[in-house]
Design an enzyme around this catalytic site. Structure first.
Site, PDB file in Angstrom:
ATOM      1  N   CYS A  21      17.873  -7.144  12.387  1.00  9.68           N
ATOM      2  CA  CYS A  21      18.623  -7.571  13.375  1.00  9.68           C
ATOM      3  C   CYS A  21      18.953  -6.015  14.058  1.00  9.68           C
ATOM      4  CB  CYS A  21      20.011  -8.012  13.050  1.00  9.68           C
ATOM      5  SG  CYS A  21      19.901  -9.584  11.946  1.00  9.68           S
TER       6      CYS A  21
ATOM      7  N   ARG B  16      14.589  -5.930  18.198  1.00  6.85           N
ATOM      8  CA  ARG B  16      14.629  -5.794  16.757  1.00  6.85           C
ATOM      9  C   ARG B  16      15.037  -7.177  16.011  1.00  6.85           C
ATOM     10  NH1 ARG B  16      15.178  -1.115  14.213  1.00  6.85           N
ATOM     11  NH2 ARG B  16      16.205  -1.977  12.397  1.00  6.85           N
TER      12      ARG B  16
ATOM     13  N   TRP C  51      18.116 -11.590  14.412  1.00  6.21           N
ATOM     14  CA  TRP C  51      16.904 -12.391  13.821  1.00  6.21           C
ATOM     15  C   TRP C  51      17.340 -13.290  12.349  1.00  6.21           C
ATOM     16  CZ3 TRP C  51      13.817 -12.916   9.358  1.00  6.21           C
ATOM     17  CH2 TRP C  51      12.726 -13.650   9.505  1.00  6.21           C
TER      18      TRP C  51
ATOM     19  N   ASN D 271      23.124  -6.099   9.415  1.00  2.00           N
ATOM     20  CA  ASN D 271      21.862  -6.147   9.209  1.00  2.00           C
ATOM     21  C   ASN D 271      21.441  -5.958   7.788  1.00  2.00           C
ATOM     22  OD1 ASN D 271      19.071  -6.283   9.589  1.00  2.00           O
ATOM     23  ND2 ASN D 271      18.812  -4.387  10.340  1.00  2.00           N
ATOM     24  N   GLY D 272      20.796  -7.078   7.161  1.00  2.00           N
ATOM     25  CA  GLY D 272      20.370  -7.010   5.748  1.00  2.00           C
ATOM     26  C   GLY D 272      20.551  -8.513   5.069  1.00  2.00           C
TER      27      GLY D 272
ATOM     28  N   GLU E  31      -7.100  -7.392  12.537  1.00  2.00           N
ATOM     29  CA  GLU E  31      -6.224  -6.962  13.377  1.00  2.00           C
ATOM     30  C   GLU E  31      -6.101  -7.660  14.682  1.00  2.00           C
ATOM     31  OE1 GLU E  31      -3.506  -5.424  13.457  1.00  2.00           O
ATOM     32  OE2 GLU E  31      -3.041  -4.830  15.396  1.00  2.00           O
TER      33      GLU E  31
ATOM     34  N   LYS F 217      -3.133  -9.886  16.317  1.00  3.97           N
ATOM     35  CA  LYS F 217      -2.895  -9.600  17.809  1.00  3.97           C
ATOM     36  C   LYS F 217      -2.793 -10.987  18.690  1.00  3.97           C
ATOM     37  CE  LYS F 217      -1.055  -6.486  17.670  1.00  3.97           C
ATOM     38  NZ  LYS F 217      -1.084  -6.057  16.296  1.00  3.97           N
TER      39      LYS F 217
ATOM     40  N   GLU G 175      -0.070 -13.479  17.082  1.00  4.39           N
ATOM     41  CA  GLU G 175       1.272 -13.244  17.155  1.00  4.39           C
ATOM     42  C   GLU G 175       1.935 -13.163  18.693  1.00  4.39           C
ATOM     43  OE1 GLU G 175       2.641  -9.856  15.473  1.00  4.39           O
ATOM     44  OE2 GLU G 175       1.041  -8.501  16.109  1.00  4.39           O
TER      45      GLU G 175
ATOM     46  N   HIS H 120     -19.913 -18.736   3.891  1.00  4.16           N
ATOM     47  CA  HIS H 120     -19.472 -19.170   2.708  1.00  4.16           C
ATOM     48  C   HIS H 120     -18.271 -20.110   3.107  1.00  4.16           C
ATOM     49  CE1 HIS H 120     -21.801 -16.390   0.501  1.00  4.16           C
ATOM     50  NE2 HIS H 120     -21.455 -15.462   1.358  1.00  4.16           N
TER      51      HIS H 120
ATOM     52  N   LYS I 244      10.866  -6.654  15.432  1.00  3.27           N
ATOM     53  CA  LYS I 244      10.076  -5.406  15.301  1.00  3.27           C
ATOM     54  C   LYS I 244       9.877  -4.744  14.008  1.00  3.27           C
ATOM     55  CE  LYS I 244       7.225  -1.960  16.972  1.00  3.27           C
ATOM     56  NZ  LYS I 244       5.904  -2.366  17.161  1.00  3.27           N
TER      57      LYS I 244
HETATM   58  C1  AGP Z   1       2.204  -6.018  14.244  1.00  3.86           C
HETATM   59  O1  AGP Z   1       1.644  -6.348  15.473  1.00  3.86           O
HETATM   60  C2  AGP Z   1       3.109  -6.867  13.801  1.00  3.86           C
HETATM   61  N1  AGP Z   1       4.401  -6.537  14.595  1.00  3.86           N
HETATM   62  C3  AGP Z   1       3.584  -6.576  12.169  1.00  3.86           C
HETATM   63  O2  AGP Z   1       2.588  -7.136  11.471  1.00  3.86           O
HETATM   64  C4  AGP Z   1       3.860  -5.114  11.526  1.00  3.86           C
HETATM   65  O3  AGP Z   1       2.602  -4.450  11.533  1.00  3.86           O
HETATM   66  C5  AGP Z   1       4.414  -5.236  10.392  1.00  3.86           C
HETATM   67  O4  AGP Z   1       5.532  -5.751  10.292  1.00  3.86           O
HETATM   68  C6  AGP Z   1       4.543  -3.777   9.671  1.00  3.86           C
HETATM   69  O5  AGP Z   1       5.568  -3.003  10.231  1.00  3.86           O
HETATM   70  P1  AGP Z   1       5.660  -1.424  10.258  1.00  3.86           P
HETATM   71  O6  AGP Z   1       4.321  -0.952  10.454  1.00  3.86           O
HETATM   72  O7  AGP Z   1       6.866  -1.126  10.901  1.00  3.86           O
HETATM   73  O8  AGP Z   1       5.805  -1.216   8.636  1.00  3.86           O
END
Ligand code: AGP
Length: 581
Positions: free
Chosen positions: A2, A26, A69, A95-96, A460, A464, A467, A483, A576
């Site tokens: 959060c 966040r 969040w 937050n936590g 990757e 992208k 998400e 496979h 984030k």
């Molecule tokens: C990537 O697009 C995502 N937002 C997520 O997978 C991110 O890479 C992951 O949570 C790791 O975050 P960090 O690099 O801040 O540790």
């Protein structure tokens, strides 16, 4: 996950509101602001994005706020923060995760407490109310309460009648800002427009902001001295500027951020290079996109003659028994606050392993617990999706791999050339990716294959797309297709094929295997192929090919989101920085 904020000074409510709008990346399920008024706390809470609401003023010189969040308790107004104690005299944002919240909640209920929410955070504020009976100050009641909390927290709390903010951290980030008001927030983007003079709290520290901030050790209660720092980036870097979304801005910044990534202090680069050469075992660890960069790094190091193992940070326990003081952990993280990663690092340190990190946020938790840290220098990455931080990680890993062979300058030159090539690629690909997104926006599945270094690029690419557009995408090694996954290929299934010169022949045959079963082949290479139904041309960047392969897919993901009417900066269910395990 959060965003929390506290202000002490003029226009506190407006500043809290403004700061929350910036912290929204966040976590954005719901939000709330509270300030003390003549007849108790005035609390505003809403489900949804704070960016859809108008700020309000209050005349109060204290305000706290939260953008959520959800972890414990569904997305609702009652579960939104700030939470008030049962007697209404204490307001708190958190937050936590309170891991022992159930037992504390049970004991408070036995003492007559009535809870209004399903959150773990409300336990903290009621515990403080209970401690107020026995402690001689608000801050002592907070401190004694935190000593009973197991788990991670960053909190800001206010007590009616006490003209002070009390904040504390253990495991979740919190930073103080020293401007014409005092600020405390999850990260400095919330107030960098007001001040760049900051103090990053350490774990187990509590700050009482009355006439001026005083820092205390939570365990002992003793006051401790602290030194402020000056942030190295500015307010504009945390704004969209002329771009419609942070995602497009941050994709577009990559030709600049790549060059900044390889500008590393020589003594730090030498220190990490020497650790890489002298350690008996080396593990690259990360989560999500950062983990994909780890896999790419393992190919770079392999080309440099160095064997490293990659491990998902959340699966680190698999290797814990093989660590010792001759082990090197290289942790990758944009935020430096990812709980899965920090948990792995803490267990590695217990085994005596050396910790190196590649991180974007200065003074982040990961940076503080590392023996050596390289900063990505990418500037704040606000979009929930990692784009520029991913390619910055790749650039730094390339630099390290070349440094092992004493060729750091060659790596810098390679990255510099790549940066100038992708600048053109970004501008030339936008309209092409937008029209491709039009074709793919209604697809249910997209498959992406790559071999060699293009394998992590495929992983990757899939992340992208998933998400930000919510289309199911799967990335995998090209040879793995036959496979099993090839069973899913049918007429019109889109398959993106990522080529590098080294793997082109083999991955082309994988493309033909899919095409012969009806797949729509979208090929990414430095030249056209008749086997492809759609050719995306990228510049040949040699050992940095994986960087150029990332660009068109980042743009494709972005335009897929737009075609589907989605917010590319704030995808559903995400945040984030994943500061919970
Ligand atoms: C990537 O697009 C995502 N937002 C997520 O997978 C991110 O890479 C992951 O949570 C790791 O975050 P960090 O690099 O801040 O540790």
């Amino acid at each position: 996950m959060c965003g929390i904020i506290g202000i002490k000074g003029n226009n506190a409510t407006e500043k809290a509101f403004f700061g929350l709008k910036i912290l929204e990346y966040r976590g954005y399920d719901s939000w709330g602001v509270a300030y003390p008024s003549n007849n108790g706390f005035s609390v505003t809470k809403k489900v949804g994005h704070i960016s859809n609401s108008e700020p309000f003023s209050s005349g109060s010189n204290i305000a706290i706020g939260h953008t959520r969040w959800a972890t414990h308790g569904n997305v609702s107004e009652k579960n939104a923060h700030p939470h008030l104690s049962m007697d209404g005299k204490i307001a708190l944002v958190h937050n936590g995760i309170v891991e022992n919240f159930a037992e504390i909640k049970k004991s408070l209920i036995e003492k007559g407490f009535i809870f209004k929410s399903d959150t773990d955070s409300e336990v903290i504020v009621n515990l403080i109310q209970e401690k107020m009976k026995s402690e001689n100050s608000f801050e002592e009641a907070v401190r004694k309460s935190l000593l009973e909390i197991e788990g991670s927290f960053a909190i800001v709390a206010v007590h009616l009648g006490d003209d002070k903010l009390v904040c504390a951290r253990n495991g979740s980030p919190l930073v103080l800002g020293f401007g014409d008001s005092y600020f405390v927030a999850s990260d400095a983007t919330a107030f960098i427009g007001e001040t760049k003079k900051v103090y990053f709290l350490n774990d187990n520290e509590m700050v009482v902001i009355s006439l001026e901030p005083k820092v205390f050790d939570i365990s002992s209660g003793k006051e401790i001295s602290f030194e402020t720092k000056e942030l190295t980036w500015n307010f504009e870097q945390a704004q969209k500027g002329q771009y419609p979304h942070f995602m497009l801005k941050e994709i577009s910044e990559q030709s600049k951020t790549l060059n900044l990534a390889v500008e590393q202090p020589k003594e730090k680069l030498d220190e990490l290079t020497s650790l890489l050469k002298s350690s008996e075992k080396i593990f690259l660890i990360g989560c999500g996109t950062s983990y994909h960069a780890c896999i790419a790094g393992s190919y770079f190091f392999s080309n440099a003659g160095l064997h490293v193992e990659t491990v998902l940070a959340s699966e680190f326990q698999r290797v814990e028994n093989f660590l010792n003081e001759k082990t090197l952990i290289v942790a990758l993280s944009q935020s430096g606050e990812t709980a899965d990663l920090l948990c792995a690092i803490k267990s590695a340190k217990k085994k005596g392993a050396k910790i190196a990190s590649i991180v974007n946020v200065m003074d982040s938790s990961l940076m503080r617990i590392s023996d050596v840290s390289l900063l990505m220098n990418a500037g704040p990455e606000i979009c929930v999706l990692s784009t520029k931080s991913y390619t910055s990680q790749l650039a730094i890993l390339l630099l390290l791999a070349y440094s092992i062979a004493g060729k750091a300058n060659e790596a810098k030159q390679l990255v510099k050339e790549t940066a100038s090539k992708i600048e053109l690629l970004i501008s030339s690909s936008e309209s092409e990716m937008e029209s491709l997104a039009e074709k793919l926006a209604d697809k249910k599945n997209i498959f992406i294959i790559g071999r060699g270094e293009a394998f992590p690029a495929a992983l990757e690419s899939a992340l992208k797309i998933k998400e930000v557009s919510y289309i199911h995408a799967e990335g995998f090694a090209g040879a793995e297709l036959k496979h099993g996954t090839i069973a899913l290929i049918e007429e019109g299934t889109p398959a993106i094929v990522l080529c590098t010169p080294e793997t082109r022949a083999e991955v082309l045959s994988n493309a033909i295997e899919m095409k012969s079963r009806g797949a729509l082949i979208i090929g990414v290479d430095s030249k056209e192929h008749s086997e492809f139904d759609f050719n995306i041309i990228v510049p040949n960047c040699g050992n940095a090919d994986i960087i150029s392969l990332a660009i068109p897919i980042q743009l494709l993901a972005y335009y897929l989101a737009l075609k589907k009417g989605l917010d590319p900066d704030k995808p559903r269910n995400l945040a984030k920085s994943v500061t919970v395990k």
